[in-house]
Design an enzyme around this catalytic site. Structure first.
Site, short mmCIF file in Angstrom:
data_model
loop_
_atom_site.label_atom_id
_atom_site.label_comp_id
_atom_site.label_asym_id
_atom_site.label_seq_id
_atom_site.Cartn_x
_atom_site.Cartn_y
_atom_site.Cartn_z
N HIS A 285 0.81 -1.21 0.00
CA HIS A 285 0.00 0.00 0.00
C HIS A 285 0.84 1.27 0.00
O HIS A 285 0.33 2.35 -0.27
CB HIS A 285 -0.90 0.03 1.23
CG HIS A 285 -1.63 -1.26 1.48
ND1 HIS A 285 -2.78 -1.59 0.81
CD2 HIS A 285 -1.34 -2.31 2.28
CE1 HIS A 285 -3.17 -2.80 1.22
NE2 HIS A 285 -2.32 -3.26 2.10
N CYS A 286 2.11 1.16 0.35
CA CYS A 286 2.91 2.36 0.63
C CYS A 286 4.04 2.60 -0.36
O CYS A 286 4.11 3.66 -0.98
CB CYS A 286 3.50 2.26 2.04
SG CYS A 286 2.27 2.12 3.35
N ILE A 287 4.93 1.64 -0.51
CA ILE A 287 6.17 1.87 -1.26
C ILE A 287 5.92 2.25 -2.73
O ILE A 287 6.60 3.13 -3.26
CB ILE A 287 7.11 0.65 -1.18
CG1 ILE A 287 7.30 0.22 0.29
CG2 ILE A 287 8.44 0.95 -1.81
CD1 ILE A 287 7.81 1.33 1.20
N ASP A 290 3.69 6.20 -2.05
CA ASP A 290 4.06 7.38 -1.26
C ASP A 290 5.12 8.28 -1.90
O ASP A 290 4.99 9.51 -1.83
CB ASP A 290 4.51 6.95 0.14
CG ASP A 290 3.38 6.30 0.92
OD1 ASP A 290 2.24 6.34 0.44
OD2 ASP A 290 3.64 5.74 2.01
#
Length: 358
Positions: A285-287, A290
């Protein structure tokens, strides 16, 4: 003659003192907007600390599942959720009007990117609009959704103050980054240090007091921007280092060197090195998301984060490189890529999770 400013100051002091007393006594009612992989574990941690928690989500299926004591989040097991629901400590609804009766609201909605690698603030806008229409008095509102530096002050604050309410006087607004690692049973919500930055010192103070009730370590910082940038630094650090080892893996392939052996050998250094491992890209979900929030925001300041962009390009290219390697290996065995059956063991972004997104 009584000074109106003194009366106002006394009212503010009294309001935040009442809220602090509710938090300390666990009588504050807490709302969590967004019941996903961050929201549900957060609800659990807050409820286990003794607070009554109301989850709010646009998905009726999620709401019905939580109210039935059935978890759809792998890290939250039914035997842990069901008793909290039965005791009335956790409930859920799709009705944003319930926000009015809450003392603390945590926003944990997703912050994805568009197909053009730009921030998609749609879910956050829905949350902010729902809050603005139903804002109560002396509430603490904390955003935890990962986003670009300045989001809390430039995107959220103006909408919450549009009807005359003032942060630090009528409500308290802060950003507190989330660090939940899906599938990681060693570091749960309580174990993850919480970085908190408020619009005003009072906002930071009351937000820190709330998180201290269920998190072991709280780190106050000078502003929401600092807290927002902290999260982006953490994830960009991972993205850049993953890209480095991905690129080296391609080079090592050409040089007939085992990159895995190299990383293992380098890991024997007791300082100054952290192992990262190559793969078919980056997921989760992030790398993959973001760093693009940061590069997008940087352009507002005529600044181009070439290093971050290059890392993203390297990681985005890895699925294509992986496909080319599969084709080459099949060719070595006299097999065409088209029509060949391939077994893939593990299709999530990491071990011990069941989420196949990204």
């Amino acid at each position: 003659m009584t000074n109106s400013k003194n009366i106002e100051s006394a009212s503010i002091t009294s309001g935040i003192a009442d809220l602090a007393k509710k938090i300390a006594g666990r009588t504050a009612t807490v709302g969590v907007i967004g019941m996903g992989y961050v929201g549900v574990p957060t609800m659990m941690a807050v409820a286990e600390a003794g607070f009554h928690v109301m989850g709010i989500d646009t998905s009726l299926d999620r709401v019905q599942s939580i109210n039935a004591g059935l978890s759809y989040i792998e890290d939250v097991k039914n035997p842990s959720l069901e008793p909290l629901v039965s005791q009335g400590l956790i409930s859920a609804s799709t009705d944003y009007a319930l926000v009015r009766g809450l003392d603390v609201i945590l926003v944990c909605v997703p912050t994805p990117i568009t197909k053009f690698k730009e921030p998609d603030l749609g879910p956050m806008q829905v949350a902010v609009s729902g809050l603005a229409k139903n804002l109560g008095d002396q509430q603490l509102i904390v955003f935890q959704s990962t986003t670009f530096p300045g989001s809390t002050e430039e995107f959220v604050l103006p909408q919450l103050e549009a009807l005359g309410n003032k942060a630090g006087r009528d409500f308290y607004l802060a950003f507190a980054l989330e660090r939940i690692d899906p599938g990681n049973q060693q570091y749960l919500v309580r174990d993850l240090p919480k970085v908190v930055g408020g619009i005003t010192p009072a906002c930071t103070e009351i937000a820190s007091a709330f998180f201290s009730s269920f998190v072991d370590s709280v780190i106050p910082v000078s502003s929401p921007k600092v807290a927002e940038m902290t999260k982006l630094l953490e994830n960009t650090f991972r993205s850049v280092n993953i890209a480095l080892v991905n690129e080296l893996s391609v080079l090592c392939r050409r040089m007939n060197i085992d990159i895995w052996e190299v990383v293992d050998a380098a890991s024997t250094k007791p300082f100054g090195f952290m192992p990262f491992y190559p793969g078919p890209g980056v997921g989760g979900h992030c790398i993959p998301v973001d760093p693009f929030y940061l590069s997008w925001k940087a352009k507002e300041y005529d600044f181009y984060v070439n290093f971050i962009q290059l890392a993203a390009e390297t990681n985005d290219n890895m699925p294509y490189y992986t496909l080319s390697r599969i084709g080459a290996i099949l060719n070595d065995h006299g097999l065409p890529l088209k029509g060949t059956k391939i077994l893939v063991l593990g299709i999530t972004f990491k071990a011990n999770v069941n989420d196949t997104r990204n």
